[in-house]
Design a protein around this motif. Structure first.
Motif, PDB file in Angstrom:
ATOM      1  N   ALA A  45       0.820  -1.213   0.000  1.00  0.00           N
ATOM      2  CA  ALA A  45       0.000   0.000   0.000  1.00  0.00           C
ATOM      3  C   ALA A  45       0.852   1.260   0.000  1.00  0.00           C
ATOM      4  O   ALA A  45       0.421   2.316  -0.497  1.00  0.00           O
ATOM      5  N   LEU A  46       2.073   1.173   0.517  1.00  0.00           N
ATOM      6  CA  LEU A  46       2.954   2.338   0.528  1.00  0.00           C
ATOM      7  C   LEU A  46       3.292   2.808  -0.880  1.00  0.00           C
ATOM      8  O   LEU A  46       3.489   3.998  -1.122  1.00  0.00           O
ATOM      9  N   ARG A  47       3.361   1.858  -1.814  1.00  0.00           N
ATOM     10  CA  ARG A  47       3.695   2.214  -3.196  1.00  0.00           C
ATOM     11  C   ARG A  47       2.684   3.194  -3.784  1.00  0.00           C
ATOM     12  O   ARG A  47       3.028   4.037  -4.618  1.00  0.00           O
ATOM     13  N   GLU A  48       1.434   3.047  -3.372  1.00  0.00           N
ATOM     14  CA  GLU A  48       0.354   3.810  -3.997  1.00  0.00           C
ATOM     15  C   GLU A  48       0.268   5.242  -3.501  1.00  0.00           C
ATOM     16  O   GLU A  48      -0.327   6.092  -4.172  1.00  0.00           O
ATOM     17  N   VAL A  49       0.843   5.525  -2.329  1.00  0.00           N
ATOM     18  CA  VAL A  49       0.614   6.843  -1.733  1.00  0.00           C
ATOM     19  C   VAL A  49       1.878   7.661  -1.516  1.00  0.00           C
ATOM     20  O   VAL A  49       1.799   8.881  -1.349  1.00  0.00           O
ATOM     21  N   TYR A  50       3.037   7.028  -1.528  1.00  0.00           N
ATOM     22  CA  TYR A  50       4.242   7.729  -1.050  1.00  0.00           C
ATOM     23  C   TYR A  50       4.729   8.792  -2.040  1.00  0.00           C
ATOM     24  O   TYR A  50       4.982   9.932  -1.664  1.00  0.00           O
ATOM     25  N   VAL A  51       4.908   8.428  -3.292  1.00  0.00           N
ATOM     26  CA  VAL A  51       5.360   9.404  -4.296  1.00  0.00           C
ATOM     27  C   VAL A  51       4.124  10.097  -4.858  1.00  0.00           C
ATOM     28  O   VAL A  51       3.305   9.481  -5.534  1.00  0.00           O
ATOM     29  N   THR A  52       4.000  11.383  -4.578  1.00  0.00           N
ATOM     30  CA  THR A  52       2.797  12.116  -4.977  1.00  0.00           C
ATOM     31  C   THR A  52       3.028  13.053  -6.154  1.00  0.00           C
ATOM     32  O   THR A  52       2.084  13.416  -6.859  1.00  0.00           O
ATOM     33  N   ASP A  53       4.274  13.477  -6.366  1.00  0.00           N
ATOM     34  CA  ASP A  53       4.574  14.459  -7.402  1.00  0.00           C
ATOM     35  C   ASP A  53       5.743  13.946  -8.246  1.00  0.00           C
ATOM     36  O   ASP A  53       6.790  13.586  -7.690  1.00  0.00           O
ATOM     37  N   VAL A  54       5.568  13.912  -9.555  1.00  0.00           N
ATOM     38  CA  VAL A  54       6.640  13.487 -10.461  1.00  0.00           C
ATOM     39  C   VAL A  54       6.857  14.586 -11.495  1.00  0.00           C
ATOM     40  O   VAL A  54       5.916  15.035 -12.160  1.00  0.00           O
ATOM     41  N   HIS A  55       8.110  15.021 -11.627  1.00  0.00           N
ATOM     42  CA  HIS A  55       8.481  16.053 -12.588  1.00  0.00           C
ATOM     43  C   HIS A  55       9.527  15.493 -13.542  1.00  0.00           C
ATOM     44  O   HIS A  55      10.374  14.691 -13.145  1.00  0.00           O
ATOM     45  N   ARG A  56       9.487  15.928 -14.783  1.00  0.00           N
ATOM     46  CA  ARG A  56      10.535  15.576 -15.726  1.00  0.00           C
ATOM     47  C   ARG A  56      11.844  16.283 -15.338  1.00  0.00           C
ATOM     48  O   ARG A  56      11.824  17.316 -14.665  1.00  0.00           O
TER      49      ARG A  56
END
Length: 323
Positions: A286-297
């Motif tokens: 479940a941690l995979r789904e919530v931990y990274v919230t923002d991804v930038h190039r």
């Protein structure tokens, strides 16, 4: 190859620089083609203008390499002089020169390990901070049944909350000035406090004080005093992270009268704890789904760092997609 250069406070510029070559590797090093990176709190002072103090140059200011400042990295091994890594391996871990905002980096193979490649690289990057947290919690005494508090519920503090709960903590308190209640149950937080650490500490009665306090804010000196004030007599404080200031004031009288244990330290046994982090994440998907919230190039790295220094409710880990 491309790389991002930090021209000054809050300002990145993309440049073309000479690529490192396989024949330049020293024993134990690998050449890595980067695919993702994670922005860590210890990177942010440099973005805001702090000088880079090179340990090999007796701590005096130095010009960092292109790709600075980023050390949480995922990538593919291009060439290796480390016995555990071979060309084609997909790995996660530390960019040892903090220069991972670049197409290729040379890094210490002892700070890298394989990972479950069913994860996107921008998700797998979370294994590096998780490894740091797992190692730090190993140094803390038995937390089973104890009340613990984590001061600071950013990306690192939330991982501390989860790991401490899984290690048997009876009651986990998460303290942050930003409302972190939305995913508190996912991260094992039993009690969310939306307040500054000093205001929270002032509300505690003697029976409310946690026996373990983790300082997961960093980058200033005041919250260590708040942790000293809040912890129970005979308790333990873990100061996590790289300090911005070489010397911290310590309320020695409170420290003495409470019989407190204060811990700090860097992450050792990096390959081992990275593998442990992979096992931990597999057990808690479940941690995979919530931990990274923002991804930038990578071309938007300036926006990514700007987001990381302006945390908001619902924002946790900020990652860079460099594939």
């Amino acid at each position: 190859m491309w790389a991002q250069v930090l021209d000054g406070p809050f300002t990145f510029r993309e440049v073309e620089v000479e690529a490192p070559r396989a024949e330049q590797l020293a024993d134990g090093q690998v050449l890595l083609a980067t695919s993702a990176g994670g922005i860590c709190g210890s990177d942010l002072p440099f973005f805001k203008g702090a000088p880079f103090l090179h340990a090999a140059n007796r701590g005096t200011p130095a010009s960092p390499a292109p790709g600075f400042p980023l050390h949480e990295v995922v990538g593919e091994v291009v060439a290796s002089r480390h016995p555990a890594h071979a060309a084609g391996d997909l790995v996660v871990g530390w960019a040892s020169a903090f220069d991972a905002i670049a197409e290729l980096v040379v890094s210490d193979g002892e700070g890298l390990a394989g990972y479950d490649t069913t994860m996107a690289p921008t998700t797998a990057v979370m294994l590096q901070p998780l490894a740091c947290v797992l190692y730090a919690v190993e140094q803390v005494g038995d937390v089973r049944g104890r009340t613990v508090a984590v001061v600071g519920q950013g990306p690192i503090g939330l991982l501390f909350s989860h790991v401490l709960k899984q290690r048997g903590a009876g009651h986990v308190v998460g303290v942050d000035r930003i409302d972190r209640s939305r995913d508190a149950d996912v991260f094992g937080v039993d009690e969310t406090v939306t307040a500054s650490a000093n205001l929270w500490s002032a509300t505690l009665g003697e029976t409310d004080r946690p026996s373990v306090v983790v300082e997961a804010v960093g980058h200033q000196v005041t919250t260590l005093k708040d942790c000293l004030d809040s912890v129970a007599a005979g308790g333990e404080i873990l100061y996590f992270g790289i300090p911005d200031d070489a010397v911290y004031p310590l309320d020695m009288l409170t420290f003495l009268r409470k019989n407190i244990t204060l811990r700090a330290g860097v992450t050792l046994e990096r390959r081992r704890v990275l593998r442990d982090a992979g096992s931990y994440l597999a057990a808690h998907p479940a941690l995979r789904e919530v931990y990274v919230t923002d991804v930038h190039r990578a071309g938007d790295v300036q926006q990514g760092f700007t987001a990381a220094i302006q945390p908001r409710a619902g924002q946790y880990k900020v990652a860079l997609d460099m594939a």
